[in-house]
Design an enzyme around this catalytic site. Structure first.
Site, PDB file in Angstrom:
ATOM      1  N   ASP A 156     -11.194   1.989   3.714  1.00 20.75           N
ATOM      2  CA  ASP A 156     -11.361   0.532   3.576  1.00 20.75           C
ATOM      3  C   ASP A 156     -12.839   0.179   3.384  1.00 20.75           C
ATOM      4  O   ASP A 156     -13.168  -0.934   2.973  1.00 20.75           O
ATOM      5  CB  ASP A 156     -10.865  -0.178   4.848  1.00 20.75           C
ATOM      6  CG  ASP A 156      -9.561  -0.921   4.638  1.00 20.75           C
ATOM      7  OD1 ASP A 156      -9.239  -1.263   3.485  1.00 20.75           O
ATOM      8  OD2 ASP A 156      -8.876  -1.171   5.645  1.00 20.75           O
ATOM      9  N   GLN A 200      -4.870  -2.155   9.534  1.00 21.21           N
ATOM     10  CA  GLN A 200      -4.681  -3.456   8.898  1.00 21.21           C
ATOM     11  C   GLN A 200      -5.211  -4.566   9.813  1.00 21.21           C
ATOM     12  O   GLN A 200      -4.903  -4.612  11.003  1.00 21.21           O
ATOM     13  CB  GLN A 200      -3.183  -3.670   8.591  1.00 21.21           C
ATOM     14  CG  GLN A 200      -2.880  -4.898   7.766  1.00 21.21           C
ATOM     15  CD  GLN A 200      -3.432  -4.841   6.351  1.00 21.21           C
ATOM     16  OE1 GLN A 200      -3.519  -3.784   5.746  1.00 21.21           O
ATOM     17  NE2 GLN A 200      -3.837  -5.987   5.821  1.00 21.21           N
ATOM     18  N   LYS A 221       0.840  -1.209   0.000  1.00 18.27           N
ATOM     19  CA  LYS A 221       0.000   0.000   0.000  1.00 18.27           C
ATOM     20  C   LYS A 221       0.873   1.256   0.000  1.00 18.27           C
ATOM     21  O   LYS A 221       0.588   2.226  -0.697  1.00 18.27           O
ATOM     22  CB  LYS A 221      -0.951  -0.024   1.202  1.00 18.27           C
ATOM     23  CG  LYS A 221      -2.044  -1.096   1.060  1.00 18.27           C
ATOM     24  CD  LYS A 221      -2.812  -1.386   2.340  1.00 18.27           C
ATOM     25  CE  LYS A 221      -3.740  -2.590   2.122  1.00 18.27           C
ATOM     26  NZ  LYS A 221      -4.462  -3.006   3.335  1.00 18.27           N
TER      27      LYS A 221
HETATM   28  N1  GUN Z   1      -6.685  -7.613   5.923  1.00 11.03           N
HETATM   29  C1  GUN Z   1      -6.919  -8.333   4.807  1.00 11.03           C
HETATM   30  N2  GUN Z   1      -7.418  -7.544   3.841  1.00 11.03           N
HETATM   31  C2  GUN Z   1      -7.507  -6.307   4.359  1.00 11.03           C
HETATM   32  C3  GUN Z   1      -7.946  -5.053   3.836  1.00 11.03           C
HETATM   33  O1  GUN Z   1      -8.385  -4.919   2.687  1.00 11.03           O
HETATM   34  N3  GUN Z   1      -7.875  -4.002   4.692  1.00 11.03           N
HETATM   35  C4  GUN Z   1      -7.417  -4.114   5.955  1.00 11.03           C
HETATM   36  N4  GUN Z   1      -7.422  -3.033   6.724  1.00 11.03           N
HETATM   37  N5  GUN Z   1      -7.013  -5.262   6.476  1.00 11.03           N
HETATM   38  C5  GUN Z   1      -7.053  -6.349   5.664  1.00 11.03           C
END
Ligand code: GUN
Length: 293
Positions: A119, A96, A52
């Site tokens: 998200d 996350q 990211k």
């Molecule tokens: N863990 C697995 N996929 C994601 C996601 O798209 N966003 C976040 N914040 N955590 C994750």
């Protein structure tokens, strides 16, 4: 059979985003900023957050990662979230997942200001998306929709089997694909661990989305000739010959399923790159105040 090249589409979209950011900032306006919070040392989470951060750089965004030890308290995390909610130079932020056992994921998600919840996990965004209001849509379902759109894959009236009922992929995707529009207007069946006749449901589907996290679950005998198959699986399996010591395995037995398909996404290089790029798109929307004004 055509392989859906998520890596290429994601690269194209990053160029589009970057161009827009350069235009928006040409007059001296600050750049969009995404912040990621990560708790603990989970390898997959570290890799996602690094991806990211890299994408932010490629799109001309400012980015920041707030790292917390595995032992961090929920109160510490909530205090950081409150600071980010109040910071006018942070357009969006993510926490996350998964979080350590002693921290409530739900309380953490609900502490995020929905306006900064890029998200799309906050119940306000989930609810708004569900009834077709402007909302941040969670990145993987948004990325899958974008792949269907860019490959001009017909969805109207099609039968779609979504395998997996997670809050971040299966359930939102079920919703989005059944909504009016293109892509959309599908008749969606959602399948999960208690579903009976999953093989028959898959065999009668025009589009199958496999999002269960079970490597090679979908086999050739479950797929009709000419089906579209979207593989969301990214399980890390040990591989002695790989530099990292593991290889990503999808939920589809690619070698035997691919020859039967009209379109199929590979793993890696299919849905994964689209997920990150969708997060970038949401961050740009936050910067432009497109969703909530
Ligand atoms: N863990 C697995 N996929 C994601 C996601 O798209 N966003 C976040 N914040 N955590 C994750």
């Amino acid at each position: 059979m055509q392989i859906i090249d998520g890596k290429k589409i994601a690269a194209d979209i990053k160029v589009e985003i970057c161009g827009e950011v350069e235009q928006l900032t040409a007059t001296g306006r600050r750049r969009p900023q995404l912040v990621a919070i990560i708790v603990g040392e989970d390898g997959a989470s570290q890799a996602y957050v690094a991806g990211k951060e890299k994408a932010c750089g490629e799109c001309g965004f400012k980015s920041q990662v707030l790292r917390f030890a595995e032992s961090a308290t929920e109160a510490e995390l909530l205090a950081a979230i409150a600071r980010l909610n109040a910071d006018s130079e942070v357009d969006g932020f993510i926490v996350q997942l998964p979080l350590p056992q002693h921290i409530s994921e739900q309380r953490v998600i609900e502490a995020i200001d929905p306006k900064k919840d890029v998200d799309g996990f906050h119940p306000v965004n989930v609810g708004r998306m569900t009834i077709g209001l402007p909302a941040y849509v969670s990145a993987t379902p948004a990325g899958i929709k974008e792949l269907l759109r860019r490959y001009s894959i017909a969805t109207s009236g099609k039968r779609c089997a979504v395998l997996g009922r997670s809050n971040i992929v299966g359930r939102p995707l079920m919703n989005l694909l059944s909504q009016k529009g293109t892509p959309g207007d599908c008749t969606v069946t959602i399948c999960h661990s208690r579903t009976r006749s999953i093989k028959e449901i898959c065999r009668s589907a025009d589009i199958i989305v496999a999002a269960l996290g079970q490597p090679e679950f979908l086999t050739a005998d479950m797929v009709a000739s000419g089906a579209v198959v979207i593989d969301v699986g990214t399980t890390r399996v040990p591989a002695a010959d790989a530099k990292s010591g593991f290889r990503l395995k999808g939920d589809v037995k690619f070698d035997e399923v691919a020859p039967k398909c009209s379109y199929i996404t590979p793993v890696p290089g299919g849905v994964g790159p689209m997920t990150i790029v969708s997060l970038m798109k949401n961050t740009l929307k936050a910067y432009k105040k497109e969703v909530y004004g």
